[in-house]
Design a protein around this motif. Structure first.
Motif, PDB file in Angstrom:
ATOM      1  N   LYS A   1       0.837  -1.205   0.000  1.00 29.06           N
ATOM      2  CA  LYS A   1       0.000   0.000   0.000  1.00 29.06           C
ATOM      3  C   LYS A   1       0.872   1.256   0.000  1.00 29.06           C
ATOM      4  N   ALA A   2       1.964   1.227   0.738  1.00 25.93           N
ATOM      5  CA  ALA A   2       2.868   2.377   0.805  1.00 25.93           C
ATOM      6  C   ALA A   2       3.480   2.705  -0.553  1.00 25.93           C
ATOM      7  N   ARG A   3       3.658   1.675  -1.394  1.00 27.47           N
ATOM      8  CA  ARG A   3       4.229   1.885  -2.735  1.00 27.47           C
ATOM      9  C   ARG A   3       3.149   1.845  -3.816  1.00 27.47           C
ATOM     10  N   ASN A   4       1.900   1.700  -3.379  1.00 27.51           N
ATOM     11  CA  ASN A   4       0.759   1.732  -4.283  1.00 27.51           C
ATOM     12  C   ASN A   4       0.880   0.720  -5.432  1.00 27.51           C
ATOM     13  N   HIS A   5       1.130  -0.533  -5.074  1.00 31.09           N
ATOM     14  CA  HIS A   5       1.189  -1.595  -6.083  1.00 31.09           C
ATOM     15  C   HIS A   5       0.594  -2.877  -5.518  1.00 31.09           C
ATOM     16  N   GLN A   6       0.448  -3.868  -6.385  1.00 34.25           N
ATOM     17  CA  GLN A   6      -0.068  -5.160  -5.932  1.00 34.25           C
ATOM     18  C   GLN A   6       0.860  -5.757  -4.885  1.00 34.25           C
ATOM     19  N   VAL A   7       0.312  -6.641  -4.073  1.00 24.78           N
ATOM     20  CA  VAL A   7       1.084  -7.261  -2.995  1.00 24.78           C
ATOM     21  C   VAL A   7       1.858  -8.437  -3.585  1.00 24.78           C
ATOM     22  N   GLY A   8       3.183  -8.282  -3.654  1.00 24.28           N
ATOM     23  CA  GLY A   8       4.030  -9.298  -4.264  1.00 24.28           C
ATOM     24  C   GLY A   8       4.945  -9.963  -3.246  1.00 24.28           C
ATOM     25  N   THR A   9       5.789 -10.835  -3.763  1.00 25.27           N
ATOM     26  CA  THR A   9       6.705 -11.566  -2.881  1.00 25.27           C
ATOM     27  C   THR A   9       7.683 -10.628  -2.189  1.00 25.27           C
ATOM     28  N   GLU A  10       8.032  -9.520  -2.844  1.00 24.39           N
ATOM     29  CA  GLU A  10       8.928  -8.553  -2.209  1.00 24.39           C
ATOM     30  C   GLU A  10       8.287  -7.983  -0.946  1.00 24.39           C
ATOM     31  N   ASP A  11       6.974  -7.747  -1.003  1.00 22.25           N
ATOM     32  CA  ASP A  11       6.264  -7.231   0.170  1.00 22.25           C
ATOM     33  C   ASP A  11       6.208  -8.286   1.271  1.00 22.25           C
ATOM     34  N   LEU A  12       6.050  -9.530   0.862  1.00 26.77           N
ATOM     35  CA  LEU A  12       6.037 -10.624   1.831  1.00 26.77           C
ATOM     36  C   LEU A  12       7.398 -10.737   2.517  1.00 26.77           C
ATOM     37  N   LEU A  13       8.471 -10.615   1.757  1.00 25.49           N
ATOM     38  CA  LEU A  13       9.809 -10.655   2.354  1.00 25.49           C
ATOM     39  C   LEU A  13      10.021  -9.458   3.276  1.00 25.49           C
ATOM     40  N   LEU A  14       9.573  -8.277   2.853  1.00 30.51           N
ATOM     41  CA  LEU A  14       9.694  -7.100   3.720  1.00 30.51           C
ATOM     42  C   LEU A  14       8.890  -7.289   5.003  1.00 30.51           C
ATOM     43  N   GLY A  15       7.703  -7.864   4.885  1.00 39.97           N
ATOM     44  CA  GLY A  15       6.894  -8.139   6.071  1.00 39.97           C
ATOM     45  C   GLY A  15       7.539  -9.173   6.976  1.00 39.97           C
ATOM     46  N   LEU A  16       8.203 -10.139   6.348  1.00 42.47           N
ATOM     47  CA  LEU A  16       8.852 -11.210   7.102  1.00 42.47           C
ATOM     48  C   LEU A  16      10.002 -10.679   7.949  1.00 42.47           C
ATOM     49  N   VAL A  17      10.762  -9.724   7.430  1.00 42.77           N
ATOM     50  CA  VAL A  17      11.928  -9.217   8.158  1.00 42.77           C
ATOM     51  C   VAL A  17      11.612  -7.983   9.006  1.00 42.77           C
ATOM     52  N   ARG A  18      10.394  -7.478   8.907  1.00 42.70           N
ATOM     53  CA  ARG A  18      10.006  -6.314   9.705  1.00 42.70           C
ATOM     54  C   ARG A  18       9.895  -6.720  11.172  1.00 42.70           C
ATOM     55  N   PRO A  19      10.370  -5.878  12.087  1.00 33.18           N
ATOM     56  CA  PRO A  19      10.288  -6.226  13.509  1.00 33.18           C
ATOM     57  C   PRO A  19       8.839  -6.474  13.935  1.00 33.18           C
ATOM     58  N   SER A  20       8.646  -7.504  14.718  1.00 33.26           N
ATOM     59  CA  SER A  20       7.299  -7.851  15.168  1.00 33.26           C
ATOM     60  C   SER A  20       6.855  -6.888  16.264  1.00 33.26           C
ATOM     61  N   SER A  21       5.574  -6.905  16.536  1.00 31.32           N
ATOM     62  CA  SER A  21       5.005  -5.994  17.532  1.00 31.32           C
ATOM     63  C   SER A  21       5.584  -6.220  18.926  1.00 31.32           C
ATOM     64  N   ASP A  22       6.062  -7.438  19.202  1.00 34.20           N
ATOM     65  CA  ASP A  22       6.644  -7.706  20.522  1.00 34.20           C
ATOM     66  C   ASP A  22       8.160  -7.496  20.548  1.00 34.20           C
ATOM     67  N   GLY A  23       8.730  -7.092  19.419  1.00 36.86           N
ATOM     68  CA  GLY A  23      10.156  -6.806  19.362  1.00 36.86           C
ATOM     69  C   GLY A  23      11.052  -8.022  19.223  1.00 36.86           C
ATOM     70  N   GLN A  24      10.469  -9.212  19.224  1.00 36.69           N
ATOM     71  CA  GLN A  24      11.254 -10.440  19.111  1.00 36.69           C
ATOM     72  C   GLN A  24      11.368 -10.861  17.651  1.00 36.69           C
ATOM     73  N   PRO A  25      12.543 -11.352  17.237  1.00 36.64           N
ATOM     74  CA  PRO A  25      12.661 -11.823  15.855  1.00 36.64           C
ATOM     75  C   PRO A  25      11.851 -13.105  15.650  1.00 36.64           C
ATOM     76  N   ASN A  26      11.274 -13.246  14.473  1.00 32.81           N
ATOM     77  CA  ASN A  26      10.558 -14.487  14.181  1.00 32.81           C
ATOM     78  C   ASN A  26      11.559 -15.567  13.780  1.00 32.81           C
ATOM     79  N   ILE A  27      11.078 -16.776  13.606  1.00 28.18           N
ATOM     80  CA  ILE A  27      11.967 -17.907  13.322  1.00 28.18           C
ATOM     81  C   ILE A  27      12.696 -17.718  11.992  1.00 28.18           C
ATOM     82  N   ALA A  28      12.008 -17.201  10.978  1.00 34.49           N
ATOM     83  CA  ALA A  28      12.652 -16.994   9.675  1.00 34.49           C
ATOM     84  C   ALA A  28      13.817 -16.018   9.793  1.00 34.49           C
ATOM     85  N   VAL A  29      13.628 -14.927  10.513  1.00 30.99           N
ATOM     86  CA  VAL A  29      14.694 -13.935  10.701  1.00 30.99           C
ATOM     87  C   VAL A  29      15.853 -14.562  11.472  1.00 30.99           C
ATOM     88  N   THR A  30      15.538 -15.353  12.482  1.00 32.21           N
ATOM     89  CA  THR A  30      16.578 -16.027  13.261  1.00 32.21           C
ATOM     90  C   THR A  30      17.401 -16.956  12.370  1.00 32.21           C
TER      91      THR A  30
END
Length: 163
Positions: free
Chosen positions: A100-129
């Motif tokens: 939405k921030a880049r005004n385009h369809q939701v692609g794998t790049e957005d999924l990867l960005l979401g995957l590496v974005r810090p979680s709401s609890d501040g803990q890294p997820n398993i993929a990031v680890t």
């Protein structure tokens, strides 16, 4: 969720994540399964970024399988709809925000960005680890590379339109 905004590649990644979770006989999809889906979907910005960092599917799967709890009921997981963990739901939400921030369809790049974005609890997820443990990749490094790829793609598109 606005499913029409999801690219076919995004949908394929999530299907591949589900198949991998089922292969592990799990009853849920977590971030490490999404990472495997991104690696198995070999097209797009996310695949390019992960390849450029030398991330290998076999090595990631080995790490997951060595450390993953197995579903222990003895019954195989049912191939229906597997629930996403709260972390994956957060990743999906973040990926929608990224697109939405880049005004385009939701692609794998957005999924990867979401995957590496810090979680709401501040803990890294398993993929990031896993990315950090195996490849010394930090979320900031991955994010910068994805955005650089998107910027290069945008510049190339503009050049093609001008010629």
């Amino acid at each position: 969720m606005e499913y029409q905004r999801l690219t076919d590649s995004y949908r394929k990644v999530m299907q591949l994540a589900k198949e991998y979770a089922l292969q592990l006989n799990l009853e849920y999809i977590d971030t490490e399964h999404v990472l495997v889906g991104l690696l198995k979907e070999e097209t797009g910005v996310a695949a390019d970024v992960l390849k450029n960092f030398g991330v290998e599917l076999a090595k990631v799967q080995e790490e997951i399988e060595r450390n993953s709890p197995r579903y222990t009921s003895g019954e195989p997981a049912i191939a229906g709809r597997l629930p996403h963990t709260p972390r994956v739901r957060e990743v999906v939400s973040y990926s929608l925000e990224e697109a939405k921030a880049r005004n385009h369809q939701v692609g794998t790049e957005d999924l990867l960005l979401g995957l590496v974005r810090p979680s709401s609890d501040g803990q890294p997820n398993i993929a990031v680890t896993i990315l950090n443990r195996l490849y010394r990749l930090t979320p900031d490094v991955v994010r910068k590379d994805v955005l650089a790829h998107l910027g290069a793609a945008s510049t190339n598109e503009q050049r093609e339109k001008m010629s």
